[in-house]
Write an enzyme that holds these catalytic residues in place. Structure first.
Site, short mmCIF file in Angstrom:
data_model
loop_
_atom_site.label_atom_id
_atom_site.label_comp_id
_atom_site.label_asym_id
_atom_site.label_seq_id
_atom_site.Cartn_x
_atom_site.Cartn_y
_atom_site.Cartn_z
N TYR A 159 0.80 -1.23 0.00
CA TYR A 159 0.00 0.00 0.00
C TYR A 159 0.83 1.29 0.00
CZ TYR A 159 -0.20 0.10 5.26
OH TYR A 159 0.06 0.14 6.59
N GLU A 160 0.14 2.37 -0.30
CA GLU A 160 0.76 3.69 -0.47
C GLU A 160 1.97 3.63 -1.42
OE1 GLU A 160 0.90 6.51 2.65
OE2 GLU A 160 -0.75 5.57 3.74
#
Lengths: 247, 380
Positions: free
Chosen positions: B362-363
């Site tokens: 994620y991110e």
């Protein structure tokens, strides 16, 4: 009404203790310093009392005897919620010396709280000496403290039970576990405010140090545990008698 | 160079550690297993001031620097990354985005209630078909004159349920591709917003992750952030800062795994001695510590650059990529050191390993970070 909490700067409880100079001096290399755990609980209770007093308790102060290196510990107390602090700029010496220094600050307060002992030298003497010097009543082993009118109601731990007593103010409370549930974690706002709160540095007053440390010894290493089968009581008795010499 | 933390930074690190080791550790296994949202712990984050800790005190925040935030994230992630990610999205993505690029009115209306932790924020960028390729936004925000009308679906949204203030990224001018994307502040209670069921994740199971559906949702014009078409640039800028938070999270996960491995190897015996006295284990611990130290240098430097007002995009990408991949390696080693015990929930390290995996995804996946880094290297 004002409360003073006397705090000590002690090594973190997980510190590996070492000595130097022929085992006469505690080696402070690499040591993390914290507020003495009993003092931290006393501070927590003092703040609870202030918050619940509806303005009757105007402030909670902390006092510490120690050099400048102890200031992070003081600022932690301020971050937790103490309103101001006093540091007597000198080596703590011994209990008599510390109590003498604290007396000058304590005389302006209504309630003075001390931890039952400090986790480093565990002399358990400052609170008692302080009350004697101030000629104030003191109660030790305090595990609950409430303000009722002009008096304080106290529960203290005694052998096999508890005792409920009350005292007039001013008084010195020597507190132990139970006085507060657990120490507070400082909030971010408190941490940022800590530097803005007054930290008064005082010159020490002349006093004697009545004790000196001749030698420190480490406790013997823990012996290995021997497990005895639960059905083999005879072997257990044998070991307790001949090896452990406990019976 | 000064590698010392300030007294305040050290106090913040210790406060986060006390919170994690005293409060988060309780029932963390059960929360993970049953995917229970940490309601009480989020309340404590608020009381302790960890929500909005970097926001200017003028808006009710803590006014702390990025390094302080990194240290707090690290200590919390040693114990429970579900709580850390709630804090990370709220701070690094939502509060930071509004504080840096929002109007004064937007800050007054939204930042203040988030800086105090009264309301939690969520960041809605990913879509079913736009994850790493964030330019392909299909959620539409049609310009209707006095408002925008939003239709579409957002995926993998952390804080979707507990969050009450969303930052939404959506396409307004498809013909302009990513230059037509906008960012909006959206009140979750707006008519037309609905949530899909909670995602049943591999790790960080107690943070609430949902898809969010928008059906004819009206957003006031004044809720757009920046100029028309600023949305993509805004999202990328925010993610630059977000990476530092996730790097810190990965660092914490690895640190937690090392702390547990040291403790276990000093208690567990094999072949007549403690396993820490076997070189195979001691060297593994040494390798873990070296990697974590390198990760600290990457992450703290990126935080420092941000605090100094210098460019931190590549430094943050390096920190995120290195720490995420490193956390995966270190937690795998931690499970190996624990042997069979490492494979059961009671010893925590299997959970840390599952949590580490998400930091690579994620991110910005590790691969996306490499694109960021290599593009900077190859730029003429």
């Amino acid at each position: 009404m004002k409360i003073l909490v006397c705090i000590s700067n002690v090594p973190d409880t997980t510190t590996k203790i070492k000595f130097k100079e022929d085992n006469k001096v505690f080696d402070t290399t690499g040591v993390q310093w914290i507020i003495n755990p009993w003092d931290e609980l006393a501070l927590t209770r003092a703040l609870e009392l202030k918050e619940g007093s509806g303005g009757k308790i105007e402030k909670v102060s902390v006092a510490l005897v120690g050099d400048k290196s102890s200031e992070p510990t003081i600022r932690k107390a301020l971050a937790i919620g103490a309103d101001d602090a006093f540091r007597v700029d000198t080596d703590p010496g011994d209990s008599f010396y510390v109590a003498t220094q604290l007396k000058e600050i304590a005389k302006d307060y209504d309630i003075v709280l001390c931890g039952i002992e400090s986790s480093d030298y565990t002399s358990s003497a400052v609170g008692g000496m302080l009350s004697e010097m101030l000629e104030w009543p003191s109660v030790s082993s305090v595990s609950r403290l409430n303000i009722e009118g002009d008096d304080v109601s106290i529960r203290r731990e005694i052998d096999g039970g508890q005792e409920i007593v009350s005292s007039q103010m001013p008084f010195v409370g020597i507190v132990q576990k139970g006085i507060a549930l657990e120490p507070r974690i400082p909030a971010m706002r408190g941490i940022m405010m800590a530097r803005k709160k007054p930290l008064n540095v005082l010159e020490p007053i002349e006093a004697e140090t009545l004790t000196e440390y001749e030698n420190f010894e480490m406790p013997p290493p823990k012996a290995a545990v021997k497990l005895v089968d639960e059905e083999n009581v005879k072997e257990l008795v044998e070991l307790l008698k001949n090896e452990a010499k406990a019976i | 160079m000064n590698f010392n933390f300030t007294e305040e930074q050290e106090m913040i690190r210790q406060a986060a550690r006390d919170f994690a080791q005293r409060e988060l550790i309780k029932d963390v296994i059960e929360r993970d297993e049953k995917a229970i949202f940490p309601t009480q712990h989020v309340k404590m984050l608020k009381e302790l001031g960890f929500l909005g800790m970097m926001v200017d005190p003028a808006y009710g925040g803590g006014g702390m620097d990025t390094l302080s935030y990194v240290l707090a994230m690290e200590e919390i992630s040693k114990v429970d990354s579900s709580v850390a990610v709630i804090m990370s999205v709220h701070n690094s993505l939502v509060c930071y985005g509004i504080e840096k690029w929002g109007t004064e009115e937007q800050k007054e209306k939204y930042l203040k209630i988030m800086a105090s932790g009264e309301k939690i924020g969520a960041f809605l960028l990913s879509e079913p078909e736009a994850g790493s390729d964030a330019t392909s936004q299909r959620t539409m925000a049609e310009d209707k004159g006095d408002h925008y009308l939003v239709n579409g679906t957002k995926n993998w949204i952390t804080n979707a349920n507990c969050g009450e203030i969303y930052i939404l990224i959506a396409q307004t001018h498809p013909e302009k591709k990513h230059h037509g994307i906008n960012a909006f502040i959206v009140d979750k209670e707006t008519t037309g917003i609905s949530l899909a069921p909670h995602e049943d994740k591999m790790g960080m199971r107690s943070s609430d992750t949902h898809s969010v559906m928008f059906s004819d949702v009206k957003i006031p014009k004044e809720n757009r952030i920046g100029e028309d078409g600023f949305g993509f640039k805004f999202a990328m800028k925010i993610l630059e800062g977000g990476r530092i938070g996730i790097a810190a999270q990965a660092l914490g996960i690895a640190g937690g795994a090392l702390e547990r491995s040291i403790q276990y190897s000093k208690e567990r015996k094999a072949f007549g001695k403690l396993i820490s006295q076997h070189q195979a284990i001691a060297f593994k611990l040494s390798d873990m510590a070296v990697k974590i130290e390198a990760g600290k240098n990457f992450t703290y430097k990126a935080a420092w650059l941000k605090d100094e007002g210098q460019q931190y995009g590549v430094a943050g990408a390096m920190a995120k990529q290195y720490c995420a991949d490193m956390a995966m390696e270190v937690t795998t080693d931690a499970v190996q050191i624990h042997g069979g015990y490492g494979y059961v929930k009671e010893y925590h390290v299997e959970r840390l390993m599952r949590e580490a995996k998400l930091t690579q995804i994620y991110e910005g996946t590790s691969e996306i970070q490499k694109i960021v880094i290599s593009r900077a290297l190859l730029k003429d």
